[in-house]
Write a protein that holds these residues in place. Structure first.
Motif, PDB file in Angstrom:
ATOM      1  N   HIS A  99      14.039 -27.592 -55.584  1.00 12.60           N
ATOM      2  CA  HIS A  99      12.805 -26.832 -55.399  1.00 12.60           C
ATOM      3  C   HIS A  99      11.653 -27.357 -56.250  1.00 12.60           C
ATOM      4  O   HIS A  99      10.506 -26.961 -56.049  1.00 12.60           O
ATOM      5  N   ILE A 100      11.935 -28.245 -57.191  1.00 13.76           N
ATOM      6  CA  ILE A 100      10.883 -28.908 -57.956  1.00 13.76           C
ATOM      7  C   ILE A 100      10.720 -30.349 -57.480  1.00 13.76           C
ATOM      8  O   ILE A 100       9.607 -30.880 -57.433  1.00 13.76           O
ATOM      9  N   ALA A 101      11.821 -30.987 -57.093  1.00 20.67           N
ATOM     10  CA  ALA A 101      11.767 -32.369 -56.621  1.00 20.67           C
ATOM     11  C   ALA A 101      10.878 -32.501 -55.386  1.00 20.67           C
ATOM     12  O   ALA A 101      10.080 -33.442 -55.280  1.00 20.67           O
ATOM     13  N   ILE A 102      10.994 -31.570 -54.454  1.00 19.07           N
ATOM     14  CA  ILE A 102      10.243 -31.668 -53.203  1.00 19.07           C
ATOM     15  C   ILE A 102       8.744 -31.457 -53.423  1.00 19.07           C
ATOM     16  O   ILE A 102       7.929 -32.274 -52.968  1.00 19.07           O
ATOM     17  N   PRO A 103       8.299 -30.398 -54.113  1.00 22.39           N
ATOM     18  CA  PRO A 103       6.856 -30.261 -54.377  1.00 22.39           C
ATOM     19  C   PRO A 103       6.290 -31.424 -55.187  1.00 22.39           C
ATOM     20  O   PRO A 103       5.177 -31.897 -54.913  1.00 22.39           O
ATOM     21  N   THR A 104       7.039 -31.881 -56.188  1.00 21.55           N
ATOM     22  CA  THR A 104       6.584 -33.012 -56.994  1.00 21.55           C
ATOM     23  C   THR A 104       6.487 -34.266 -56.139  1.00 21.55           C
ATOM     24  O   THR A 104       5.533 -35.052 -56.254  1.00 21.55           O
ATOM     25  N   SER A 105       7.460 -34.449 -55.252  1.00 18.34           N
ATOM     26  CA  SER A 105       7.442 -35.582 -54.334  1.00 18.34           C
ATOM     27  C   SER A 105       6.198 -35.548 -53.453  1.00 18.34           C
ATOM     28  O   SER A 105       5.569 -36.591 -53.207  1.00 18.34           O
ATOM     29  N   MET A 106       5.813 -34.373 -52.975  1.00 19.09           N
ATOM     30  CA  MET A 106       4.661 -34.272 -52.077  1.00 19.09           C
ATOM     31  C   MET A 106       3.372 -34.667 -52.775  1.00 19.09           C
ATOM     32  O   MET A 106       2.488 -35.266 -52.152  1.00 19.09           O
ATOM     33  N   GLY A 150       0.349 -34.464 -47.081  1.00 21.63           N
ATOM     34  CA  GLY A 150       0.572 -34.389 -48.518  1.00 21.63           C
ATOM     35  C   GLY A 150      -0.393 -33.456 -49.210  1.00 21.63           C
ATOM     36  O   GLY A 150      -0.008 -32.680 -50.089  1.00 21.63           O
ATOM     37  N   LEU A 151      -1.668 -33.513 -48.819  1.00 23.03           N
ATOM     38  CA  LEU A 151      -2.680 -32.640 -49.441  1.00 23.03           C
ATOM     39  C   LEU A 151      -2.404 -31.175 -49.132  1.00 23.03           C
ATOM     40  O   LEU A 151      -2.425 -30.324 -50.036  1.00 23.03           O
ATOM     41  N   ALA A 152      -2.143 -30.855 -47.861  1.00 20.81           N
ATOM     42  CA  ALA A 152      -1.918 -29.468 -47.464  1.00 20.81           C
ATOM     43  C   ALA A 152      -0.688 -28.881 -48.154  1.00 20.81           C
ATOM     44  O   ALA A 152      -0.732 -27.763 -48.687  1.00 20.81           O
ATOM     45  N   SER A 153       0.411 -29.629 -48.149  1.00 26.49           N
ATOM     46  CA  SER A 153       1.641 -29.109 -48.747  1.00 26.49           C
ATOM     47  C   SER A 153       1.530 -29.039 -50.268  1.00 26.49           C
ATOM     48  O   SER A 153       2.039 -28.103 -50.890  1.00 26.49           O
ATOM     49  N   THR A 154       0.840 -30.015 -50.889  1.00 28.07           N
ATOM     50  CA  THR A 154       0.672 -29.981 -52.338  1.00 28.07           C
ATOM     51  C   THR A 154      -0.119 -28.758 -52.772  1.00 28.07           C
ATOM     52  O   THR A 154       0.236 -28.083 -53.751  1.00 28.07           O
ATOM     53  N   LEU A 155      -1.191 -28.445 -52.056  1.00 25.12           N
ATOM     54  CA  LEU A 155      -1.979 -27.258 -52.383  1.00 25.12           C
ATOM     55  C   LEU A 155      -1.137 -25.986 -52.252  1.00 25.12           C
ATOM     56  O   LEU A 155      -1.253 -25.066 -53.073  1.00 25.12           O
ATOM     57  N   THR A 180       5.445 -30.091 -40.810  1.00 29.45           N
ATOM     58  CA  THR A 180       6.381 -29.042 -41.217  1.00 29.45           C
ATOM     59  C   THR A 180       7.638 -29.636 -41.843  1.00 29.45           C
ATOM     60  O   THR A 180       8.051 -29.242 -42.931  1.00 29.45           O
ATOM     61  N   ILE A 181       8.250 -30.601 -41.157  1.00 31.15           N
ATOM     62  CA  ILE A 181       9.468 -31.223 -41.675  1.00 31.15           C
ATOM     63  C   ILE A 181       9.176 -31.996 -42.951  1.00 31.15           C
ATOM     64  O   ILE A 181       9.918 -31.931 -43.937  1.00 31.15           O
ATOM     65  N   GLY A 182       8.062 -32.726 -42.931  1.00 31.16           N
ATOM     66  CA  GLY A 182       7.712 -33.524 -44.101  1.00 31.16           C
ATOM     67  C   GLY A 182       7.491 -32.681 -45.333  1.00 31.16           C
ATOM     68  O   GLY A 182       7.948 -33.028 -46.430  1.00 31.16           O
ATOM     69  N   SER A 183       6.823 -31.560 -45.186  1.00 25.25           N
ATOM     70  CA  SER A 183       6.574 -30.678 -46.321  1.00 25.25           C
ATOM     71  C   SER A 183       7.826 -29.913 -46.726  1.00 25.25           C
ATOM     72  O   SER A 183       8.071 -29.683 -47.920  1.00 25.25           O
ATOM     73  N   LEU A 184       8.636 -29.527 -45.753  1.00 28.14           N
ATOM     74  CA  LEU A 184       9.835 -28.747 -46.025  1.00 28.14           C
ATOM     75  C   LEU A 184      10.815 -29.502 -46.904  1.00 28.14           C
ATOM     76  O   LEU A 184      11.373 -28.946 -47.858  1.00 28.14           O
ATOM     77  N   VAL A 185      11.030 -30.774 -46.597  1.00 24.64           N
ATOM     78  CA  VAL A 185      12.029 -31.549 -47.340  1.00 24.64           C
ATOM     79  C   VAL A 185      11.412 -32.694 -48.150  1.00 24.64           C
ATOM     80  O   VAL A 185      12.114 -33.558 -48.661  1.00 24.64           O
ATOM     81  N   GLY A 186      10.080 -32.707 -48.279  1.00 25.35           N
ATOM     82  CA  GLY A 186       9.424 -33.656 -49.171  1.00 25.35           C
ATOM     83  C   GLY A 186       9.302 -35.069 -48.650  1.00 25.35           C
ATOM     84  O   GLY A 186       9.134 -36.004 -49.428  1.00 25.35           O
ATOM     85  N   ALA A 233      -0.669 -31.842 -38.633  1.00 26.88           N
ATOM     86  CA  ALA A 233      -0.081 -32.227 -39.916  1.00 26.88           C
ATOM     87  C   ALA A 233      -0.567 -31.311 -41.034  1.00 26.88           C
ATOM     88  O   ALA A 233       0.194 -30.957 -41.945  1.00 26.88           O
ATOM     89  N   TRP A 234      -1.824 -30.911 -40.975  1.00 26.45           N
ATOM     90  CA  TRP A 234      -2.391 -30.039 -42.014  1.00 26.45           C
ATOM     91  C   TRP A 234      -1.707 -28.669 -42.018  1.00 26.45           C
ATOM     92  O   TRP A 234      -1.221 -28.194 -43.043  1.00 26.45           O
ATOM     93  N   PHE A 235      -1.661 -28.038 -40.837  1.00 27.95           N
ATOM     94  CA  PHE A 235      -1.037 -26.714 -40.755  1.00 27.95           C
ATOM     95  C   PHE A 235       0.478 -26.806 -40.938  1.00 27.95           C
ATOM     96  O   PHE A 235       1.092 -25.898 -41.514  1.00 27.95           O
ATOM     97  N   GLY A 236       1.068 -27.891 -40.471  1.00 32.10           N
ATOM     98  CA  GLY A 236       2.504 -28.084 -40.663  1.00 32.10           C
ATOM     99  C   GLY A 236       2.852 -28.240 -42.131  1.00 32.10           C
ATOM    100  O   GLY A 236       3.893 -27.764 -42.586  1.00 32.10           O
ATOM    101  N   GLY A 237       1.985 -28.916 -42.881  1.00 32.10           N
ATOM    102  CA  GLY A 237       2.217 -29.073 -44.318  1.00 32.10           C
ATOM    103  C   GLY A 237       2.282 -27.726 -45.030  1.00 32.10           C
ATOM    104  O   GLY A 237       3.135 -27.514 -45.906  1.00 32.10           O
ATOM    105  N   LYS A 238       1.398 -26.827 -44.658  1.00 35.73           N
ATOM    106  CA  LYS A 238       1.401 -25.487 -45.264  1.00 35.73           C
ATOM    107  C   LYS A 238       2.609 -24.672 -44.804  1.00 35.73           C
ATOM    108  O   LYS A 238       3.231 -23.952 -45.598  1.00 35.73           O
TER     109      LYS A 238
END
Length: 267
Positions: free
Chosen positions: A192-199, A60-65, A15-21, A231-236
């Protein structure tokens, strides 16, 4: 008890990793080292980093999707930067073999706090909205109608990406703790673009780093299997929360998380 902590730790990290990249390793590595210190289970920095990198792949995969559905990923920039971060991740994974417990924790903690300080100081400065018309140029329009123009030179961006990939493989953190500030501060990416791109870059770099750590025997597969579902559900979940917050709020959360983890590792 250790297994329950790993399940919830994976969810928190994702969750934290996906939230802030960040990728999630910034939570997982201290968690694994802490479990190793209070239990009979062996946990060297090498095993903690290797196991973390396996988990970061799934975060990374879950949050990127999830970010892809929100149409916030800059694919072209991600691929350019991966040219540097991929080889850097391999190099960092090999160098990790030479760190012992004390030096790893100290360097890791100092590194994280320096990033937080840098982001605190630089975020107050005005970003350059109109970079020079050379190199790679990108443009993004927010849902509020604000237009951001940003860009980078490959001769500068690729070496920076290599360094970030190296640190990612070395510390098992995914590299986002440096990559997000670099995208925001050096290349004027909106958060809002840096974080998704980072993931997306974190996901690609984590794959090559994880393969390297697997070949070195640096993975506790039982711990990895317990961390992956959370990690998977947290990423989403992190990607969803990110879509509901303002850019300033996201950067503030990033700074707080970095300082807390850095102090904990040094202590």
């Amino acid at each position: 008890m250790e297994y329950i902590l790993l399940l919830f730790g994976g969810l928190l990290a994702g969750t934290i990793g996906s939230l802030v990249g960040l990728g999630g390793g910034i939570v997982i590595v201290p968690l694994l080292l802490g479990l190793g210190a209070v239990s009979i289970l062996p946990m060297s920095p090498q095993i903690a980093v290797g196991t973390s990198m396996i988990t970061v792949v799934f975060t990374g995969l879950a949050s990127t999707l999830a970010y892809m559905k929100l149409k916030r990923v800059d694919y072209k920039s991600s691929l350019y930067l991966f040219v540097g971060s991929g080889p850097g991740g391999i190099a960092g994974s090999w160098v990790n073999r030479y760190l012992n417990d004390d030096s790893f924790s100290l360097y890791f903690g100092i590194f994280i706090i320096l990033v937080a300080i840098l982001l605190t100081l630089k975020h107050k400065q005005k970003r350059v909205e109109k970079p020079k018309k050379t190199g790679i140029q990108r443009q993004f329009t927010t849902t509020e109608g604000d237009i951001y123009t940003y860009g980078f030179h490959l001769t500068v961006a690729i070496p920076i990406a290599f360094l970030i990939g190296f640190i990612s493989g070395l510390f098992g953190i995914g590299g986002g703790s440096l990559l997000v500030p670099a995208l925001i501060l050096l290349f004027s990416f909106p958060p809002h673009i840096a974080i998704p791109t980072s993931m997306l870059i974190v996901f690609l770099s984590a794959i090559v780093s994880a393969i390297t750590h697997i070949t070195l025997g640096n993975v506790n597969w039982l711990f990895a299997l317990l961390l992956i579902p959370g990690a998977w559900f947290g990423g989403k979940l992190g990607a969803y929360i990110n879509s509901k917050l303002s850019s300033n709020t996201i950067v503030t959360i990033l700074r707080i998380v970095l300082v807390i983890v850095g102090i904990r590792m040094i202590v």
